[in-house]
Design a protein around this motif. Structure first.
Motif, PDB file in Angstrom:
ATOM      1  N   ILE A  36      28.551  40.592  34.100  1.00 36.33           N
ATOM      2  CA  ILE A  36      28.641  40.915  32.738  1.00 36.33           C
ATOM      3  C   ILE A  36      28.475  39.974  31.519  1.00 36.33           C
ATOM      4  CG2 ILE A  36      29.813  42.331  31.249  1.00 36.33           C
ATOM      5  CD1 ILE A  36      31.282  43.951  33.457  1.00 36.33           C
ATOM      6  N   LEU A  37      27.515  40.160  30.843  1.00 36.57           N
ATOM      7  CA  LEU A  37      27.451  39.083  29.645  1.00 36.57           C
ATOM      8  C   LEU A  37      27.764  39.710  28.471  1.00 36.57           C
ATOM      9  CD1 LEU A  37      26.384  36.295  28.783  1.00 36.57           C
ATOM     10  CD2 LEU A  37      24.136  37.187  28.405  1.00 36.57           C
ATOM     11  N   VAL A  38      28.848  39.059  27.630  1.00 40.17           N
ATOM     12  CA  VAL A  38      29.185  39.687  26.419  1.00 40.17           C
ATOM     13  C   VAL A  38      28.542  38.629  25.386  1.00 40.17           C
ATOM     14  CG1 VAL A  38      31.186  40.129  24.951  1.00 40.17           C
ATOM     15  CG2 VAL A  38      31.198  40.628  27.319  1.00 40.17           C
ATOM     16  N   LYS A  58      37.203  45.381  32.765  1.00 42.88           N
ATOM     17  CA  LYS A  58      37.560  45.080  34.225  1.00 42.88           C
ATOM     18  C   LYS A  58      38.162  46.249  35.210  1.00 42.88           C
ATOM     19  CE  LYS A  58      37.267  40.535  35.220  1.00 42.88           C
ATOM     20  NZ  LYS A  58      36.913  40.226  36.301  1.00 42.88           N
ATOM     21  N   ARG A  59      38.589  47.141  34.207  1.00 41.10           N
ATOM     22  CA  ARG A  59      39.055  48.362  35.050  1.00 41.10           C
ATOM     23  C   ARG A  59      38.074  49.244  35.473  1.00 41.10           C
ATOM     24  NH1 ARG A  59      42.523  49.050  30.666  1.00 41.10           N
ATOM     25  NH2 ARG A  59      41.236  50.604  29.505  1.00 41.10           N
ATOM     26  N   TRP A  65      32.068  39.558  37.285  1.00 41.47           N
ATOM     27  CA  TRP A  65      32.279  38.351  36.654  1.00 41.47           C
ATOM     28  C   TRP A  65      31.707  38.529  35.215  1.00 41.47           C
ATOM     29  CZ3 TRP A  65      33.290  33.303  38.420  1.00 41.47           C
ATOM     30  CH2 TRP A  65      33.091  32.381  37.634  1.00 41.47           C
ATOM     31  N   ILE A  66      32.699  37.901  34.153  1.00 42.89           N
ATOM     32  CA  ILE A  66      32.367  38.344  32.751  1.00 42.89           C
ATOM     33  C   ILE A  66      32.253  36.808  32.243  1.00 42.89           C
ATOM     34  CG2 ILE A  66      33.190  39.053  30.717  1.00 42.89           C
ATOM     35  CD1 ILE A  66      34.803  41.114  32.062  1.00 42.89           C
ATOM     36  N   ILE A  84      38.047  37.046  31.267  1.00 41.05           N
ATOM     37  CA  ILE A  84      36.753  36.132  30.935  1.00 41.05           C
ATOM     38  C   ILE A  84      36.782  34.902  31.969  1.00 41.05           C
ATOM     39  CG2 ILE A  84      35.393  34.617  29.532  1.00 41.05           C
ATOM     40  CD1 ILE A  84      36.855  36.121  27.257  1.00 41.05           C
ATOM     41  N   ASP A  85      35.706  34.815  32.781  1.00 42.55           N
ATOM     42  CA  ASP A  85      35.550  33.898  33.644  1.00 42.55           C
ATOM     43  C   ASP A  85      34.578  32.853  33.287  1.00 42.55           C
ATOM     44  OD1 ASP A  85      36.451  35.246  36.328  1.00 42.55           O
ATOM     45  OD2 ASP A  85      34.899  36.720  35.440  1.00 42.55           O
TER      46      ASP A  85
END
Length: 94
Positions: A36-38, A58-59, A65-66, A84-85
């Motif tokens: 996931i890209l924020v 995350k839930r 992988w953020i 956050i990874d």
């Protein structure tokens, strides 16, 4: 031939992981799910107001992988958040 677990949370690609051991048979292998890209580039307050989305992400995707891309001045606000990874400051390389 060396086997690399490119799906592992600890895999960095450009250097050995923090465990410094071969991937094959590694007890620390932790496969990640979706990536996931924020991207939040606004003011620091706006970045901070977006962080409550992380626990919900995350839930919904526990193995995700953020990665978060933001302006360099907002990196310190995100540092240390366990959801956050990877944090990438927006610059020429990003």
């Amino acid at each position: 031939m060396t086997l690399y677990h490119t799906d592992c949370r600890h895999f960095r690609g450009d250097r050995p992981c923090r465990f410094g051991r071969p991937c094959e048979g590694c007890p620390h292998h932790d496969p990640v799910g979706p990536r996931i890209l924020v991207v939040k580039l606004a003011a620091r307050g706006d970045v901070l107001r977006t962080t409550p989305l992380l626990p919900a992400l995350k839930r919904a995707h526990p193995a995700a992988w953020i990665t978060w891309v933001t302006r360099p001045e907002a990196v310190e606000l995100l540092s240390g958040l366990p959801e956050i990874d990877r944090i990438l400051p927006l610059d020429v390389d990003t």
